[in-house]
Motif scaffolding. Structure first.
Motif, PDB file in Angstrom:
ATOM      1  N   GLY A  84      -6.866  -0.073   1.614  1.00 46.99           N
ATOM      2  CA  GLY A  84      -7.492  -1.302   1.139  1.00 46.99           C
ATOM      3  C   GLY A  84      -6.559  -2.117   0.259  1.00 46.99           C
ATOM      4  N   VAL A  85      -6.641  -3.440   0.435  1.00 48.77           N
ATOM      5  CA  VAL A  85      -5.881  -4.363  -0.414  1.00 48.77           C
ATOM      6  C   VAL A  85      -6.884  -5.356  -1.004  1.00 48.77           C
ATOM      7  CG1 VAL A  85      -4.110  -6.183  -0.430  1.00 48.77           C
ATOM      8  CG2 VAL A  85      -3.748  -4.094   0.920  1.00 48.77           C
ATOM      9  N   ARG A  86      -6.791  -5.579  -2.300  1.00 46.47           N
ATOM     10  CA  ARG A  86      -7.759  -6.450  -2.975  1.00 46.47           C
ATOM     11  C   ARG A  86      -7.736  -7.847  -2.358  1.00 46.47           C
ATOM     12  NH1 ARG A  86      -7.201  -6.598  -9.394  1.00 46.47           N
ATOM     13  NH2 ARG A  86      -6.336  -8.668  -8.938  1.00 46.47           N
ATOM     14  N   ASP A  88      -7.807 -10.819  -3.248  1.00 46.02           N
ATOM     15  CA  ASP A  88      -6.953 -11.900  -3.755  1.00 46.02           C
ATOM     16  C   ASP A  88      -5.461 -11.620  -3.557  1.00 46.02           C
ATOM     17  OD1 ASP A  88      -7.172  -9.814  -5.553  1.00 46.02           O
ATOM     18  OD2 ASP A  88      -7.018 -11.074  -7.330  1.00 46.02           O
ATOM     19  N   TRP A  89      -5.141 -10.479  -2.863  1.00 49.15           N
ATOM     20  CA  TRP A  89      -3.730 -10.160  -2.601  1.00 49.15           C
ATOM     21  C   TRP A  89      -3.459  -9.936  -1.106  1.00 49.15           C
ATOM     22  CZ3 TRP A  89       0.629  -9.781  -5.751  1.00 49.15           C
ATOM     23  CH2 TRP A  89       0.400 -10.002  -7.104  1.00 49.15           C
ATOM     24  N   THR A  90      -4.445 -10.217  -0.242  1.00 45.35           N
ATOM     25  CA  THR A  90      -4.216  -9.936   1.180  1.00 45.35           C
ATOM     26  C   THR A  90      -3.256 -10.944   1.809  1.00 45.35           C
ATOM     27  OG1 THR A  90      -6.214 -11.171   1.718  1.00 45.35           O
ATOM     28  CG2 THR A  90      -6.434  -8.784   1.605  1.00 45.35           C
ATOM     29  N   ARG A  91      -2.709 -10.557   2.974  1.00 46.02           N
ATOM     30  CA  ARG A  91      -1.782 -11.353   3.796  1.00 46.02           C
ATOM     31  C   ARG A  91      -0.518 -11.750   3.031  1.00 46.02           C
ATOM     32  NH1 ARG A  91      -5.495  -9.314   5.441  1.00 46.02           N
ATOM     33  NH2 ARG A  91      -6.995 -10.040   6.970  1.00 46.02           N
ATOM     34  N   ARG A  92      -0.081 -10.832   2.182  1.00 40.43           N
ATOM     35  CA  ARG A  92       1.218 -11.051   1.526  1.00 40.43           C
ATOM     36  C   ARG A  92       2.125  -9.848   1.743  1.00 40.43           C
ATOM     37  NH1 ARG A  92       0.806 -13.171  -4.491  1.00 40.43           N
ATOM     38  NH2 ARG A  92      -1.363 -13.785  -4.603  1.00 40.43           N
ATOM     39  N   GLY A  93       1.755  -9.020   2.721  1.00 45.84           N
ATOM     40  CA  GLY A  93       2.627  -7.895   3.049  1.00 45.84           C
ATOM     41  C   GLY A  93       2.365  -6.631   2.245  1.00 45.84           C
ATOM     42  N   VAL A  94       1.269  -6.588   1.460  1.00 44.59           N
ATOM     43  CA  VAL A  94       1.028  -5.399   0.624  1.00 44.59           C
ATOM     44  C   VAL A  94       0.756  -4.174   1.500  1.00 44.59           C
ATOM     45  CG1 VAL A  94      -0.444  -4.365  -1.153  1.00 44.59           C
ATOM     46  CG2 VAL A  94       0.188  -6.788  -1.313  1.00 44.59           C
ATOM     47  N   LEU A  95      -0.100  -4.332   2.528  1.00 41.77           N
ATOM     48  CA  LEU A  95      -0.366  -3.179   3.394  1.00 41.77           C
ATOM     49  C   LEU A  95       0.919  -2.706   4.079  1.00 41.77           C
ATOM     50  CD1 LEU A  95      -2.137  -1.111   4.819  1.00 41.77           C
ATOM     51  CD2 LEU A  95      -2.561  -2.814   6.595  1.00 41.77           C
ATOM     52  N   THR A 121      -8.928  -3.313  15.150  1.00 39.00           N
ATOM     53  CA  THR A 121      -7.902  -2.826  16.080  1.00 39.00           C
ATOM     54  C   THR A 121      -6.600  -3.613  15.989  1.00 39.00           C
ATOM     55  OG1 THR A 121      -8.834  -4.222  17.787  1.00 39.00           O
ATOM     56  CG2 THR A 121      -9.565  -1.927  17.749  1.00 39.00           C
ATOM     57  N   ALA A 122      -6.616  -4.767  15.323  1.00 42.35           N
ATOM     58  CA  ALA A 122      -5.410  -5.617  15.333  1.00 42.35           C
ATOM     59  C   ALA A 122      -4.348  -5.149  14.340  1.00 42.35           C
ATOM     60  CB  ALA A 122      -5.806  -7.057  15.011  1.00 42.35           C
ATOM     61  N   ILE A 123      -4.678  -4.207  13.475  1.00 43.58           N
ATOM     62  CA  ILE A 123      -3.804  -3.974  12.319  1.00 43.58           C
ATOM     63  C   ILE A 123      -2.707  -2.936  12.548  1.00 43.58           C
ATOM     64  CG2 ILE A 123      -3.788  -3.318   9.866  1.00 43.58           C
ATOM     65  CD1 ILE A 123      -6.741  -4.210   9.759  1.00 43.58           C
ATOM     66  N   GLY A 125      -1.146  -1.106  15.178  1.00 46.27           N
ATOM     67  CA  GLY A 125      -0.111  -0.943  16.202  1.00 46.27           C
ATOM     68  C   GLY A 125       1.268  -1.233  15.641  1.00 46.27           C
ATOM     69  N   ARG A 126       1.370  -2.244  14.805  1.00 49.31           N
ATOM     70  CA  ARG A 126       2.683  -2.641  14.272  1.00 49.31           C
ATOM     71  C   ARG A 126       3.318  -1.539  13.425  1.00 49.31           C
ATOM     72  NH1 ARG A 126      -0.909  -5.905  12.128  1.00 49.31           N
ATOM     73  NH2 ARG A 126      -0.118  -7.840  12.960  1.00 49.31           N
ATOM     74  N   TYR A 127       2.499  -0.626  12.914  1.00 48.57           N
ATOM     75  CA  TYR A 127       3.053   0.468  12.098  1.00 48.57           C
ATOM     76  C   TYR A 127       3.316   1.722  12.952  1.00 48.57           C
ATOM     77  CZ  TYR A 127       1.074  -2.685   8.668  1.00 48.57           C
ATOM     78  OH  TYR A 127       0.747  -3.813   7.961  1.00 48.57           O
TER      79      TYR A 127
HETATM   80  C1  LIG Z   1      -6.741  -4.605   6.257  1.00 49.82           C
HETATM   81  C2  LIG Z   1      -6.002  -4.830   4.944  1.00 49.82           C
HETATM   82  C3  LIG Z   1      -5.674  -3.481   4.318  1.00 49.82           C
HETATM   83  C4  LIG Z   1      -4.679  -5.618   5.253  1.00 49.82           C
HETATM   84  O1  LIG Z   1      -3.922  -5.731   4.062  1.00 49.82           O
HETATM   85  P1  LIG Z   1      -2.847  -6.914   3.855  1.00 49.82           P
HETATM   86  O2  LIG Z   1      -2.064  -6.596   2.625  1.00 49.82           O
HETATM   87  O3  LIG Z   1      -3.503  -8.222   3.952  1.00 49.82           O
HETATM   88  O4  LIG Z   1      -1.900  -6.738   5.116  1.00 49.82           O
HETATM   89  P2  LIG Z   1      -0.429  -7.347   5.273  1.00 49.82           P
HETATM   90  O5  LIG Z   1      -0.321  -8.638   4.494  1.00 49.82           O
HETATM   91  O6  LIG Z   1       0.585  -6.308   4.963  1.00 49.82           O
HETATM   92  O7  LIG Z   1      -0.441  -7.672   6.825  1.00 49.82           O
HETATM   93  C5  LIG Z   1       0.377  -7.061   7.746  1.00 49.82           C
HETATM   94  C6  LIG Z   1       0.138  -7.682   9.092  1.00 49.82           C
HETATM   95  O8  LIG Z   1      -1.163  -7.302   9.571  1.00 49.82           O
HETATM   96  C7  LIG Z   1      -1.928  -8.472   9.846  1.00 49.82           C
HETATM   97  N1  LIG Z   1      -3.298  -8.191   9.422  1.00 49.82           N
HETATM   98  C8  LIG Z   1      -3.678  -7.693   8.249  1.00 49.82           C
HETATM   99  N2  LIG Z   1      -5.008  -7.552   8.216  1.00 49.82           N
HETATM  100  C9  LIG Z   1      -5.470  -7.967   9.406  1.00 49.82           C
HETATM  101  C10 LIG Z   1      -6.760  -8.073   9.967  1.00 49.82           C
HETATM  102  N3  LIG Z   1      -7.842  -7.708   9.280  1.00 49.82           N
HETATM  103  N4  LIG Z   1      -6.859  -8.539  11.227  1.00 49.82           N
HETATM  104  C11 LIG Z   1      -5.755  -8.918  11.923  1.00 49.82           C
HETATM  105  N5  LIG Z   1      -4.498  -8.847  11.421  1.00 49.82           N
HETATM  106  C12 LIG Z   1      -4.374  -8.372  10.188  1.00 49.82           C
HETATM  107  C13 LIG Z   1      -1.285  -9.577   9.027  1.00 49.82           C
HETATM  108  O9  LIG Z   1      -1.535 -10.838   9.574  1.00 49.82           O
HETATM  109  C14 LIG Z   1       0.174  -9.198   9.091  1.00 49.82           C
HETATM  110  O10 LIG Z   1       0.723  -9.600  10.339  1.00 49.82           O
HETATM  111  P3  LIG Z   1       2.299  -9.890  10.529  1.00 49.82           P
HETATM  112  O11 LIG Z   1       3.013  -8.599  10.223  1.00 49.82           O
HETATM  113  O12 LIG Z   1       2.380 -10.300  11.950  1.00 49.82           O
HETATM  114  O13 LIG Z   1       2.607 -10.944   9.542  1.00 49.82           O
HETATM  115  C15 LIG Z   1      -6.842  -5.676   3.965  1.00 49.82           C
HETATM  116  O14 LIG Z   1      -7.143  -6.892   4.585  1.00 49.82           O
HETATM  117  C16 LIG Z   1      -8.137  -4.992   3.551  1.00 49.82           C
HETATM  118  O15 LIG Z   1      -8.140  -4.282   2.558  1.00 49.82           O
HETATM  119  N6  LIG Z   1      -9.252  -5.198   4.280  1.00 49.82           N
HETATM  120  C17 LIG Z   1     -10.531  -4.617   3.954  1.00 49.82           C
HETATM  121  C18 LIG Z   1     -10.572  -3.100   3.975  1.00 49.82           C
HETATM  122  C19 LIG Z   1     -10.204  -2.495   5.310  1.00 49.82           C
HETATM  123  O16 LIG Z   1     -10.480  -3.046   6.373  1.00 49.82           O
HETATM  124  N7  LIG Z   1      -9.567  -1.320   5.276  1.00 49.82           N
HETATM  125  C20 LIG Z   1      -9.079  -0.688   6.454  1.00 49.82           C
HETATM  126  C21 LIG Z   1      -9.616   0.651   6.816  1.00 49.82           C
HETATM  127  S1  LIG Z   1     -10.880   1.421   5.973  1.00 49.82           S
END
Ligand SMILES: CC(C)(COP(=O)(O)OP(=O)(O)OC[C@H]1O[C@@H](n2cnc3c(N)ncnc32)[C@H](O)[C@@H]1OP(=O)(O)O)[C@@H](O)C(=O)NCCC(=O)NCCS
Length: 403
Positions: A84-86, A88-95, A121-123, A125-127
């Motif tokens: 999870g990423v808070r 107010d910090w999402t889409r900045r590469g934290v995950l 499902t979109a998240i 694969g890239r990892y």
């Molecule tokens: C899912 C989550 C962890 C992503 O964290 P984040 O810090 O925003 O992710 P990043 O900024 O590192 O994104 C990495 C890439 O994944 C993509 N991405 C991230 N979250 C995404 C989502 N929900 N749907 C589609 N793409 C997503 C980003 O666009 C980015 O793409 P890029 O590499 O092509 O630029 C965060 O949005 C979150 O906490 N969501 C709610 C909790 C949750 O769903 N947890 C997951 C499992 S329990």
């Protein structure tokens, strides 16, 4: 340059991480009573935090486990969860930064695989995570089911911790019999069974056959409603966990749950795709498949060790080229043959990203299918049939453990 840092968390920070994670799922903090159980699932060296502006802004963790692979080996594996990423910090590469740190640490720590269940499902694969197993969920109209056969063994209800102990033991014995299953860490049982058992009235029924030995169990709960109607909030018996040593024990356990009185519907979540429940019923249409979807997202952390851990069918060898952006030491060519796997300098015949290798590894999907959907590069078309034959399995892989 980023304005956040990633590091491992210590004991004093786990509750903050837990609250942060729950917040990303739109839940409030866990009450003390719940935290008591959740606390046990935080393992030293397995919980990461991201910090920005002096506060924790993201987290992810893993549980220590083992994965059963085709051929019967059971290999170190990390079950990745609580990502999870808070907001107010999402889409900045934290995950991505958390993933990078975690993948590196898991590989260095000796885990050969990581797996997770994806909320979206979109998240992942890239990892390097690919869909490697599927499950199905069922709903059975009990009034129409009319099972075709009767139990041949004995099924008995075992209350409280005694039931949990038997389930624990049988799960450890039986689950590695299928590729894709993972061992459950001790806190999995306390969080998912003991805590919930008290609150939600979970029952455990144990089956024994002619020898008198216990050879299967089912954990279930009943959600009360109307038992005479399957339309409006029917009384539903939910199968939560069911493992059996053989087909005879398996059928008896299903016949038991289908035989519980004052129940309109039996439901089961996360069951294997090849489980033949319909064939037990007089009216197979009483069983509806309500869902068939991805279960395990598998990540090969150490590709050479992972490829060498599983068994292969007899077929001519194939050279597979692997690309891994996050763990580049995995990138390279591997010659896969029935008698073993070696790293080679040969030109690859098939080229794929490590997430695609994760999808094919347990045998749930063929190389031909993934080539048809343009998920891999085919240098030599004859290699597809060889790769399919080597990786083929007779039983679809399945995990059966949700985390
Ligand atoms: C899912 C989550 C962890 C992503 O964290 P984040 O810090 O925003 O992710 P990043 O900024 O590192 O994104 C990495 C890439 O994944 C993509 N991405 C991230 N979250 C995404 C989502 N929900 N749907 C589609 N793409 C997503 C980003 O666009 C980015 O793409 P890029 O590499 O092509 O630029 C965060 O949005 C979150 O906490 N969501 C709610 C909790 C949750 O769903 N947890 C997951 C499992 S329990």
């Amino acid at each position: 340059m980023t304005d956040y840092d990633i590091r491992l968390l210590d004991d004093s920070e786990y509750r903050t991480a837990h609250t942060l994670f729950r917040g990303t799922l739109h839940h409030g903090p866990a009450p003390d009573e719940q935290w008591k159980f959740a606390r046990e699932t935080y393992d030293e060296g397995r919980v990461f935090g991201a910090f920005g502006g002096g506060e924790m802004i993201g987290t992810l963790q893993s549980f220590p486990s083992r994965l059963a692979v085709p051929g019967g080996a059971v290999v170190p594996h990390a079950a990745v969860s609580r990502v999870g990423v808070r907001a107010d910090w999402t889409r900045r590469g934290v995950l991505s930064a958390l993933q990078r740190a975690q993948l590196r640490a898991l590989r260095s720590g000796g885990d050969v695989f990581a797996s997770l269940r994806a909320s979206e499902t979109a998240i992942y694969g890239r990892y390097g995570y690919g869909v490697a197993t599927r499950y199905r969920s069922l709903r059975i109209d009990r009034r129409k089911a009319a099972p075709r056969t009767r139990p041949v063994g004995r099924v008995r209800l075992v209350e409280g911790e005694a039931g949990e102990r038997i389930a624990h033991r049988l799960f450890a014995e039986l689950s590695p019999g299928r590729a894709g299953t993972i061992s459950r860490w001790p806190a999995w049982w306390s969080l998912n069974v003991r805590r919930v058992a008290a609150e939600e009235n979970i029952k455990i029924a144990v089956r024994s056959g002619a020898s008198g030995d216990d050879d299967g169990y089912v954990a279930f709960k009943v959600a009360p409603g109307r038992h005479d109607s399957s339309e409006e909030k029917p009384t539903t018996l939910m199968v939560l966990d069911l493992w059996a040593r053989d087909a005879e024990a398996w059928a008896d356990l299903w016949l038991f749950v289908l035989g519980v009185d004052l129940v309109a519907e039996v439901s089961a979540f996360g069951r294997p795709v090849d489980e033949p429940v319909e064939w037990l019923l007089g009216d197979r249409r009483a069983c509806r498949v309500t869902e068939e979807t991805d279960e395990t997202w598998l990540r090969l952390l150490d590709v050479p060790t992972a490829l060498s851990a599983r068994a292969y069918r007899q077929a001519e060898p194939v050279v597979i080229g692997v690309r891994d952006a996050y763990l580049p030491e995995n990138s390279g060519s591997y010659r896969v043959a029935a008698d073993g796997v070696t790293r080679v300098d040969d030109a690859p015949e098939l080229v794929l990203d490590v997430d695609v290798l994760g999808s094919t590894y347990l045998g749930d999907v063929s190389f031909t299918t993934l080539a048809a959907t343009r998920r891999l590069d085919v240098v030599d078309p004859s290699a597809l049939a060889r790769a399919d034959a080597l990786f083929e399995v007779s039983t679809p892989p399945w995990s059966g453990t949700f985390f």
